[in-house]
Design a protein around this motif. Structure first.
Motif: not given
Length: 87
Positions: A6, A53, A56, A59
């Motif tokens: 990312p 995306d 992210t 996470r």
């Protein structure tokens, strides 16, 4: 399969934008084969951006705090008088 990082998203966004511009140019010159090849690359870039995306969004960071070692360290005696009387 490799997962995209990312952190590299801004670079991939620039690549995607460049592909869009190149597709417009190819279509204006009627280079239809070139435009189709670029569209395949654009689809791949869009898929990678979507995957970034998702990575992210999944996470998360959990703060566990600073551990306390008072119970794990065993018994400590800070009284000097009691320390000298222990056989």
């Amino acid at each position: 399969m490799l997962r995209p990082d990312p952190e590299a998203k801004p670079r991939l966004v620039k690549i995607r934008d460049n592909l869009i511009d190149r597709i417009k140019e190819a279509e204006s010159h009627r280079w239809l084969g070139e435009a189709e090849g670029l569209k395949v690359s654009l689809a791949g870039a869009n898929a990678k951006l979507a995957e970034m995306d998702q990575i992210t969004a999944r996470r998360t960071t959990t703060q566990l705090g600073m551990p306390s070692f008072t119970l794990a360290a065993g018994r400590t005696n800070l009284d000097p008088e009691r320390t000298s009387k222990i056989p």
